[in-house]
Design a protein around this motif. Structure first.
Motif, mmCIF file in Angstrom:
data_model
loop_
_atom_site.group_PDB
_atom_site.id
_atom_site.type_symbol
_atom_site.label_atom_id
_atom_site.label_comp_id
_atom_site.label_asym_id
_atom_site.label_seq_id
_atom_site.Cartn_x
_atom_site.Cartn_y
_atom_site.Cartn_z
ATOM 1 N N ILE A 1 -60.022 -69.786 -28.965
ATOM 2 C CA ILE A 1 -60.919 -69.462 -30.073
ATOM 3 C C ILE A 1 -61.667 -68.166 -29.786
ATOM 4 C CG2 ILE A 1 -62.960 -70.251 -31.357
ATOM 5 C CD1 ILE A 1 -62.023 -73.119 -30.873
ATOM 6 N N GLU A 2 -61.845 -67.842 -28.494
ATOM 7 C CA GLU A 2 -62.608 -66.649 -28.100
ATOM 8 C C GLU A 2 -61.845 -65.356 -28.353
ATOM 9 O OE1 GLU A 2 -65.595 -67.388 -24.549
ATOM 10 O OE2 GLU A 2 -63.566 -67.945 -23.954
ATOM 11 N N ASN A 3 -60.577 -65.313 -27.924
ATOM 12 C CA ASN A 3 -59.857 -64.038 -27.978
ATOM 13 C C ASN A 3 -58.486 -64.105 -28.655
ATOM 14 O OD1 ASN A 3 -58.247 -65.329 -26.055
ATOM 15 N ND2 ASN A 3 -59.394 -64.396 -24.345
ATOM 16 N N ASP A 4 -58.159 -65.233 -29.250
ATOM 17 C CA ASP A 4 -56.895 -65.417 -29.971
ATOM 18 C C ASP A 4 -55.663 -65.398 -29.081
ATOM 19 O OD1 ASP A 4 -58.100 -65.773 -32.407
ATOM 20 O OD2 ASP A 4 -57.871 -63.706 -33.063
ATOM 21 N N ASP A 5 -55.846 -65.430 -27.764
ATOM 22 C CA ASP A 5 -54.682 -65.518 -26.871
ATOM 23 C C ASP A 5 -53.976 -66.848 -27.102
ATOM 24 O OD1 ASP A 5 -55.236 -63.085 -25.796
ATOM 25 O OD2 ASP A 5 -56.059 -63.829 -23.912
ATOM 26 N N LYS A 6 -52.638 -66.823 -27.011
ATOM 27 C CA LYS A 6 -51.860 -68.040 -27.243
ATOM 28 C C LYS A 6 -50.994 -68.369 -26.040
ATOM 29 C CE LYS A 6 -51.586 -67.642 -32.287
ATOM 30 N NZ LYS A 6 -50.685 -67.590 -33.478
ATOM 31 N N VAL A 7 -50.758 -69.666 -25.841
ATOM 32 C CA VAL A 7 -49.859 -70.127 -24.799
ATOM 33 C C VAL A 7 -49.013 -71.253 -25.381
ATOM 34 C CG1 VAL A 7 -51.582 -71.743 -23.882
ATOM 35 C CG2 VAL A 7 -49.669 -71.025 -22.442
ATOM 36 N N VAL A 8 -47.740 -71.267 -25.053
ATOM 37 C CA VAL A 8 -46.825 -72.304 -25.510
ATOM 38 C C VAL A 8 -46.456 -73.160 -24.298
ATOM 39 C CG1 VAL A 8 -44.615 -72.838 -26.580
ATOM 40 C CG2 VAL A 8 -45.918 -70.829 -27.330
ATOM 41 N N ILE A 9 -46.645 -74.485 -24.412
ATOM 42 C CA ILE A 9 -46.369 -75.374 -23.290
ATOM 43 C C ILE A 9 -45.378 -76.470 -23.705
ATOM 44 C CG2 ILE A 9 -48.639 -74.950 -22.270
ATOM 45 C CD1 ILE A 9 -49.461 -77.759 -23.259
ATOM 46 N N PRO A 10 -44.637 -77.022 -22.762
ATOM 47 C CA PRO A 10 -43.728 -78.144 -23.070
ATOM 48 C C PRO A 10 -44.529 -79.359 -23.524
ATOM 49 C CG PRO A 10 -43.236 -77.183 -20.920
ATOM 50 C CD PRO A 10 -44.545 -76.608 -21.350
ATOM 51 N N ASN A 11 -43.943 -80.140 -24.437
ATOM 52 C CA ASN A 11 -44.680 -81.293 -24.950
ATOM 53 C C ASN A 11 -43.740 -82.357 -25.493
ATOM 54 O OD1 ASN A 11 -45.952 -82.448 -27.797
ATOM 55 N ND2 ASN A 11 -47.353 -82.520 -26.058
ATOM 56 N N ASP A 12 -44.072 -83.614 -25.150
ATOM 57 C CA ASP A 12 -43.357 -84.769 -25.689
ATOM 58 C C ASP A 12 -44.182 -85.536 -26.703
ATOM 59 O OD1 ASP A 12 -40.958 -84.596 -24.001
ATOM 60 O OD2 ASP A 12 -42.329 -85.074 -22.353
ATOM 61 N N PHE A 13 -45.515 -85.605 -26.474
ATOM 62 C CA PHE A 13 -46.403 -86.329 -27.375
ATOM 63 C C PHE A 13 -47.702 -85.551 -27.553
ATOM 64 C CE2 PHE A 13 -43.852 -89.856 -25.647
ATOM 65 C CZ PHE A 13 -43.499 -90.510 -26.826
ATOM 66 N N VAL A 14 -48.245 -85.631 -28.774
ATOM 67 C CA VAL A 14 -49.575 -85.090 -29.063
ATOM 68 C C VAL A 14 -50.472 -86.244 -29.491
ATOM 69 C CG1 VAL A 14 -50.939 -83.580 -30.559
ATOM 70 C CG2 VAL A 14 -48.678 -82.838 -29.754
ATOM 71 N N LEU A 15 -51.562 -86.433 -28.770
ATOM 72 C CA LEU A 15 -52.568 -87.426 -29.148
ATOM 73 C C LEU A 15 -53.738 -86.670 -29.764
ATOM 74 C CD1 LEU A 15 -52.487 -89.779 -26.017
ATOM 75 C CD2 LEU A 15 -51.262 -89.999 -28.174
ATOM 76 N N ALA A 16 -53.768 -86.643 -31.095
ATOM 77 C CA ALA A 16 -54.792 -85.886 -31.819
ATOM 78 C C ALA A 16 -55.995 -86.786 -32.072
ATOM 79 C CB ALA A 16 -54.224 -85.356 -33.130
#
Length: 333
Positions: free
Chosen positions: A237-252
């Motif tokens: 949120i501070e600088n708009d930098d993005k990272v893509v990580i491996p994922n199997d499940f998202v607990l929102a």
């Protein structure tokens, strides 16, 4: 000739049961309509959940709540409220959803309540529907994927998988710690700069230490912007930098909200701001609709952390004191 109930209660959670108990104490005919099982929201809590409140603060109807621990767990709460129902023998109809509430066309002093199974007549209505049924959505690409969960149940499901947990409050922290301890590779994404101060005090040091040692990766002041079948994208949120990580499940674990559509449908006014707080008299809990009352968490609108079982149990007493006075005055007239 159909029965005309003195009061009809929408919601069979702890506060709905407390309302039924107060009605029965005062000799009022009542019916409680619950769209799921008894205390349905508690049933849908995580299986290992520990309440923040101590057992005596969850008590209703004078029934003692005996717990093996200082703070009860979900299984103990379910057992307790089943015993409350057995003790008071309330007129509860389970798995019967209320569809609409309207003033009776022929007699405006009565309500007609339409459910998924029947139609009922009642002199007063109490809405005690809580807030747990509708999750706050993120509105991002991929949120509709099956791997995205807005409700967290058993941590075993996530063993040895890549899990992204979104949120910094109690439900998110519990999910992160429990899945981590079952062998998941956990990444925590929190929009704030630190863990929420409302996190249970005996849990907060645990999550902070796991983050510090690197056992749980945490992105503070960040949000998830995209979900694919194999990855999530996290943006600062501070600088708009993005990272893509491996994922199997998202607990929102992004929170929940009352059913505002239903409240509006039955005529209850909501505030114009983002809180959407329903209108009610704070002394009697009567809404802008005469003889229609609000009880429990639903009173807070989007501010769902303002009311709990322990501080909204009194709503039942306030409501039925007012209802008793009204019905007695009508009888005298």
């Amino acid at each position: 000739m159909s029965i005309i109930y003195d009061t009809l209660i929408i919601g069979g959670g702890p506060i709905g049961l407390a309302c039924g108990i107060e009605a029965k104490k005062k000799g009022l005919s009542h019916i409680i309509l619950e769209k799921g099982c008894l205390v349905n929201s508690l049933f849908n809590y995580p299986v290992n959940m520990t309440f923040f409140s101590t057992s005596e603060k969850l008590e209703i109807g004078g029934a003692p709540f005996v717990s093996n621990n200082h703070r009860p767990i979900r299984r103990e709460a379910l057992e307790y409220y089943r015993r409350v129902q057995t003790t008071w023998n309330l007129n509860v109809h389970l798995f019967e959803e209320v569809i609409n509430v309207q003033k009776n066309i022929k007699n405006q002093e009565l309500f007609t309540v339409t459910s998924s199974k029947e139609s009922y007549q009642a002199k007063t209505i109490v809405v005690a529907t809580g807030f747990y049924d509708i999750p706050n959505l993120m509105d991002i690409p991929g949120e509709e994927l099956q791997k995205v969960k807005h409700y967290y149940d058993d941590p075993h499901l996530y063993a040895f998988t890549d899990v992204t947990v979104i949120g910094g409050a109690n439900s998110a922290i519990d999910a992160a710690l429990e899945t981590y301890r079952k062998g998941a590779n956990v990444t925590l994404v929190i929009k704030d700069a630190e863990i929420n101060d409302r996190v249970k005090y005996w849990v907060k040091p645990d999550i902070e230490n796991r983050i510090k040692e690197g056992s749980i990766k945490c992105y503070f002041q960040s949000c998830v912007t995209d979900i694919t079948p194999k990855t999530v994208t996290i943006k600062s949120i501070e600088n708009d930098d993005k990272v893509v990580i491996p994922n199997d499940f998202v607990l929102a674990m992004t929170g929940y909200q009352p059913n505002f559509g239903f409240l509006s449908k039955i005529g209850i006014q909501l505030s114009d701001d983002t809180l959407k707080k329903p209108f009610y008299n704070e002394d009697t809990h009567e809404s802008n609709v005469e003889n229609l009352y609000l009880a429990g968490v639903v009173c807070g609108g989007m501010k769902t952390n303002s009311w709990f079982i322990e501080n909204s149990r009194v709503h039942a007493e306030m409501i039925y004191q007012n209802i008793e006075e009204k019905l007695n005055n009508k009888t005298k007239v």
